[in-house]
Design a protein around this motif. Structure first.
Motif, PDB file in Angstrom:
ATOM      1  N   SER A  71      43.986  14.854  80.821  1.00 48.58           N
ATOM      2  CA  SER A  71      44.552  15.830  79.886  1.00 48.58           C
ATOM      3  C   SER A  71      44.883  15.202  78.527  1.00 48.58           C
ATOM      4  CB  SER A  71      45.813  16.457  80.473  1.00 48.58           C
ATOM      5  OG  SER A  71      46.788  15.456  80.721  1.00 48.58           O
ATOM      6  N   SER A  72      44.968  13.882  78.463  1.00 50.72           N
ATOM      7  CA  SER A  72      45.279  13.216  77.192  1.00 50.72           C
ATOM      8  C   SER A  72      44.020  12.863  76.392  1.00 50.72           C
ATOM      9  CB  SER A  72      46.094  11.942  77.436  1.00 50.72           C
ATOM     10  OG  SER A  72      45.288  10.963  78.047  1.00 50.72           O
ATOM     11  N   TRP A  73      42.849  13.045  76.971  1.00 55.40           N
ATOM     12  CA  TRP A  73      41.611  12.721  76.261  1.00 55.40           C
ATOM     13  C   TRP A  73      41.368  13.768  75.178  1.00 55.40           C
ATOM     14  CZ3 TRP A  73      37.825  11.943  81.001  1.00 55.40           C
ATOM     15  CH2 TRP A  73      38.344  10.955  81.834  1.00 55.40           C
ATOM     16  N   GLN A  74      41.268  13.346  73.942  1.00 57.48           N
ATOM     17  CA  GLN A  74      41.083  14.277  72.831  1.00 57.48           C
ATOM     18  C   GLN A  74      39.683  14.235  72.226  1.00 57.48           C
ATOM     19  OE1 GLN A  74      43.525  16.541  71.832  1.00 57.48           O
ATOM     20  NE2 GLN A  74      44.350  15.778  73.774  1.00 57.48           N
ATOM     21  N   ALA A  75      39.144  13.041  72.063  1.00 52.90           N
ATOM     22  CA  ALA A  75      37.838  12.904  71.413  1.00 52.90           C
ATOM     23  C   ALA A  75      37.193  11.602  71.869  1.00 52.90           C
ATOM     24  CB  ALA A  75      37.993  12.909  69.892  1.00 52.90           C
ATOM     25  N   VAL A  76      35.893  11.535  71.739  1.00 52.28           N
ATOM     26  CA  VAL A  76      35.168  10.357  72.217  1.00 52.28           C
ATOM     27  C   VAL A  76      33.964  10.097  71.323  1.00 52.28           C
ATOM     28  CG1 VAL A  76      33.645  11.639  73.767  1.00 52.28           C
ATOM     29  CG2 VAL A  76      34.253   9.263  74.331  1.00 52.28           C
ATOM     30  N   ALA A  77      33.508   8.860  71.321  1.00 52.56           N
ATOM     31  CA  ALA A  77      32.248   8.493  70.665  1.00 52.56           C
ATOM     32  C   ALA A  77      31.657   7.344  71.461  1.00 52.56           C
ATOM     33  CB  ALA A  77      32.491   8.057  69.219  1.00 52.56           C
ATOM     34  N   ASN A  78      30.354   7.328  71.580  1.00 46.08           N
ATOM     35  CA  ASN A  78      29.723   6.184  72.241  1.00 46.08           C
ATOM     36  C   ASN A  78      28.419   5.844  71.538  1.00 46.08           C
ATOM     37  OD1 ASN A  78      28.695   8.685  73.581  1.00 46.08           O
ATOM     38  ND2 ASN A  78      27.469   7.230  74.762  1.00 46.08           N
ATOM     39  N   GLU A  79      28.084   4.575  71.583  1.00 45.43           N
ATOM     40  CA  GLU A  79      26.863   4.065  70.971  1.00 45.43           C
ATOM     41  C   GLU A  79      26.418   2.840  71.747  1.00 45.43           C
ATOM     42  OE1 GLU A  79      27.533   2.183  67.098  1.00 45.43           O
ATOM     43  OE2 GLU A  79      29.671   2.188  67.565  1.00 45.43           O
ATOM     44  N   GLY A  80      25.160   2.495  71.602  1.00 52.60           N
ATOM     45  CA  GLY A  80      24.685   1.304  72.299  1.00 52.60           C
ATOM     46  C   GLY A  80      23.195   1.112  72.134  1.00 52.60           C
ATOM     47  N   ASP A  81      22.701   0.035  72.769  1.00 48.04           N
ATOM     48  CA  ASP A  81      21.278  -0.266  72.674  1.00 48.04           C
ATOM     49  C   ASP A  81      20.868  -1.132  73.863  1.00 48.04           C
ATOM     50  OD1 ASP A  81      18.726  -0.279  71.674  1.00 48.04           O
ATOM     51  OD2 ASP A  81      19.309  -0.948  69.681  1.00 48.04           O
ATOM     52  N   VAL A  82      19.566  -1.198  74.094  1.00 47.27           N
ATOM     53  CA  VAL A  82      19.002  -2.004  75.175  1.00 47.27           C
ATOM     54  C   VAL A  82      18.303  -3.212  74.567  1.00 47.27           C
ATOM     55  CG1 VAL A  82      17.260  -2.056  77.000  1.00 47.27           C
ATOM     56  CG2 VAL A  82      18.695  -0.022  76.683  1.00 47.27           C
ATOM     57  N   PHE A  83      18.462  -4.360  75.226  1.00 46.64           N
ATOM     58  CA  PHE A  83      17.851  -5.596  74.739  1.00 46.64           C
ATOM     59  C   PHE A  83      17.147  -6.298  75.898  1.00 46.64           C
ATOM     60  CE2 PHE A  83      21.475  -4.627  72.095  1.00 46.64           C
ATOM     61  CZ  PHE A  83      20.995  -4.822  70.806  1.00 46.64           C
ATOM     62  N   TRP A  84      16.105  -7.001  75.558  1.00 47.95           N
ATOM     63  CA  TRP A  84      15.415  -7.828  76.542  1.00 47.95           C
ATOM     64  C   TRP A  84      15.587  -9.299  76.202  1.00 47.95           C
ATOM     65  CZ3 TRP A  84      13.866  -5.479  80.827  1.00 47.95           C
ATOM     66  CH2 TRP A  84      13.737  -4.085  80.778  1.00 47.95           C
ATOM     67  N   ASP A  85      16.387  -9.574  75.216  1.00 43.81           N
ATOM     68  CA  ASP A  85      16.699 -10.936  74.795  1.00 43.81           C
ATOM     69  C   ASP A  85      18.217 -11.082  74.790  1.00 43.81           C
ATOM     70  OD1 ASP A  85      15.568 -13.477  73.056  1.00 43.81           O
ATOM     71  OD2 ASP A  85      17.561 -12.822  72.415  1.00 43.81           O
ATOM     72  N   GLU A  86      18.733 -12.048  75.561  1.00 36.30           N
ATOM     73  CA  GLU A  86      20.187 -12.186  75.690  1.00 36.30           C
ATOM     74  C   GLU A  86      20.838 -12.538  74.358  1.00 36.30           C
ATOM     75  OE1 GLU A  86      21.323 -14.759  78.860  1.00 36.30           O
ATOM     76  OE2 GLU A  86      23.420 -14.104  78.815  1.00 36.30           O
ATOM     77  N   GLY A  87      20.140 -13.327  73.540  1.00 37.26           N
ATOM     78  CA  GLY A  87      20.698 -13.691  72.239  1.00 37.26           C
ATOM     79  C   GLY A  87      20.878 -12.483  71.335  1.00 37.26           C
ATOM     80  N   GLU A  88      19.883 -11.601  71.345  1.00 34.36           N
ATOM     81  CA  GLU A  88      19.989 -10.388  70.527  1.00 34.36           C
ATOM     82  C   GLU A  88      21.118  -9.492  71.038  1.00 34.36           C
ATOM     83  OE1 GLU A  88      16.219  -8.464  70.444  1.00 34.36           O
ATOM     84  OE2 GLU A  88      15.209 -10.119  69.418  1.00 34.36           O
ATOM     85  N   ALA A  89      21.256  -9.429  72.358  1.00 36.01           N
ATOM     86  CA  ALA A  89      22.357  -8.641  72.925  1.00 36.01           C
ATOM     87  C   ALA A  89      23.697  -9.226  72.498  1.00 36.01           C
ATOM     88  CB  ALA A  89      22.247  -8.616  74.450  1.00 36.01           C
ATOM     89  N   GLY A  90      23.792 -10.547  72.522  1.00 43.82           N
ATOM     90  CA  GLY A  90      25.025 -11.203  72.105  1.00 43.82           C
ATOM     91  C   GLY A  90      25.355 -10.941  70.645  1.00 43.82           C
ATOM     92  N   ASP A  91      24.325 -10.922  69.810  1.00 46.12           N
ATOM     93  CA  ASP A  91      24.550 -10.629  68.383  1.00 46.12           C
ATOM     94  C   ASP A  91      25.122  -9.220  68.200  1.00 46.12           C
ATOM     95  OD1 ASP A  91      23.594 -13.112  67.722  1.00 46.12           O
ATOM     96  OD2 ASP A  91      21.579 -12.398  67.181  1.00 46.12           O
ATOM     97  N   TYR A  92      24.612  -8.275  68.986  1.00 44.96           N
ATOM     98  CA  TYR A  92      25.103  -6.891  68.868  1.00 44.96           C
ATOM     99  C   TYR A  92      26.534  -6.776  69.381  1.00 44.96           C
ATOM    100  CZ  TYR A  92      24.894  -1.764  68.958  1.00 44.96           C
ATOM    101  OH  TYR A  92      25.137  -0.419  68.754  1.00 44.96           O
ATOM    102  N   VAL A  93      26.848  -7.515  70.457  1.00 45.30           N
ATOM    103  CA  VAL A  93      28.231  -7.538  70.947  1.00 45.30           C
ATOM    104  C   VAL A  93      29.155  -8.037  69.834  1.00 45.30           C
ATOM    105  CG1 VAL A  93      29.845  -8.676  72.529  1.00 45.30           C
ATOM    106  CG2 VAL A  93      27.660  -7.811  73.390  1.00 45.30           C
ATOM    107  N   ASN A  94      28.744  -9.110  69.171  1.00 51.59           N
ATOM    108  CA  ASN A  94      29.563  -9.661  68.092  1.00 51.59           C
ATOM    109  C   ASN A  94      29.724  -8.666  66.935  1.00 51.59           C
ATOM    110  OD1 ASN A  94      29.958 -12.087  69.452  1.00 51.59           O
ATOM    111  ND2 ASN A  94      28.160 -13.053  68.516  1.00 51.59           N
ATOM    112  N   GLU A  95      28.638  -7.946  66.647  1.00 57.07           N
ATOM    113  CA  GLU A  95      28.698  -6.943  65.572  1.00 57.07           C
ATOM    114  C   GLU A  95      29.709  -5.842  65.907  1.00 57.07           C
ATOM    115  OE1 GLU A  95      25.726  -3.464  63.941  1.00 57.07           O
ATOM    116  OE2 GLU A  95      24.827  -5.392  64.515  1.00 57.07           O
ATOM    117  N   LEU A  96      29.659  -5.359  67.148  1.00 61.91           N
ATOM    118  CA  LEU A  96      30.595  -4.307  67.552  1.00 61.91           C
ATOM    119  C   LEU A  96      32.021  -4.845  67.631  1.00 61.91           C
ATOM    120  CD1 LEU A  96      28.513  -2.450  70.302  1.00 61.91           C
ATOM    121  CD2 LEU A  96      28.956  -1.725  67.949  1.00 61.91           C
TER     122      LEU A  96
END
Length: 200
Positions: A71-96
């Protein structure tokens, strides 16, 4: 997040990494107590120096707590991406991570000098915005979709819990605004600083 490239990379036997961020705006009487849960989890994570197992346990505690108060949930947003390279995934984690940390009144530092008596005398924010950033391996359909309805968000929170018990997390970051007891996040500040939120 799927597609032709997904199928090709699976056939090659490569590891699929998903990086995503969920923002959830809480409001109402049940929102301020969540700030206590978030601060407790943040303090445990700091004491464990970001240990992924401890972060996962904290994420489970947060998700279970949120599932008890839809009942306290008012609004939400989600975003993301798929990677096949762990380094690229790590870069996106750092960006977020960087983006979440720079949000208004956001921080990952818990209020370790506040005790239970102190909180009774501080102003209480009626708005809290939680930002969860995770990276995991494999697929989880409930997380790789639009979460702007209650049922989808409930399923996503439950599956974040499952991912922890399946040891599939590679990164977990938790931010929240306001991060400190006594700071107040007004309705106008929510709109101004978290424009991507979609009302539930």
């Amino acid at each position: 997040m799927g597609g032709w490239r997904d199928r090709v990379e699976k056939l090659r036997g490569r590891t699929r990494f998903v990086v995503l961020r969920i923002m959830l705006h809480l409001s109402g009487e049940e929102a301020p107590p969540q700030l206590g849960v978030f601060n407790r989890v943040a303090q445990s994570a700091i004491e464990a120096e970001g240990d992924l197992e401890v972060m996962g346990e904290g994420l489970v505690e947060i998700c279970e707590s949120l599932l008890r108060i839809p009942s306290s949930w008012q609004a939400v947003a989600n975003e993301g991406d798929v990677f096949w390279d762990e380094g690229e995934a790590g870069d996106y984690v750092n960006e977020l991570f960087t983006d979440s940390a720079q949000r208004y009144l956001s921080d990952v530092i818990a209020d370790d000098n506040v005790n239970a008596d102190d909180t009774l005398s501080l102003p209480i924010s009626r708005n809290v915005v939680l930002m969860l950033t995770v990276a995991y391996t494999g697929e989880m359909a409930s997380l790789e979709t639009d979460l702007s309805n209650f049922e989808a968000l409930q399923d996503a929170l439950k599956d974040l819990i499952h991912l922890h018990y399946q040891n599939r997390f590679r990164a977990i970051q938790i931010h929240f605004s306001p991060a400190h007891f006594g700071d107040e996040l007004t309705n106008d500040q929510v709109i101004e600083n978290f424009p991507e939120l979609i009302p539930l």
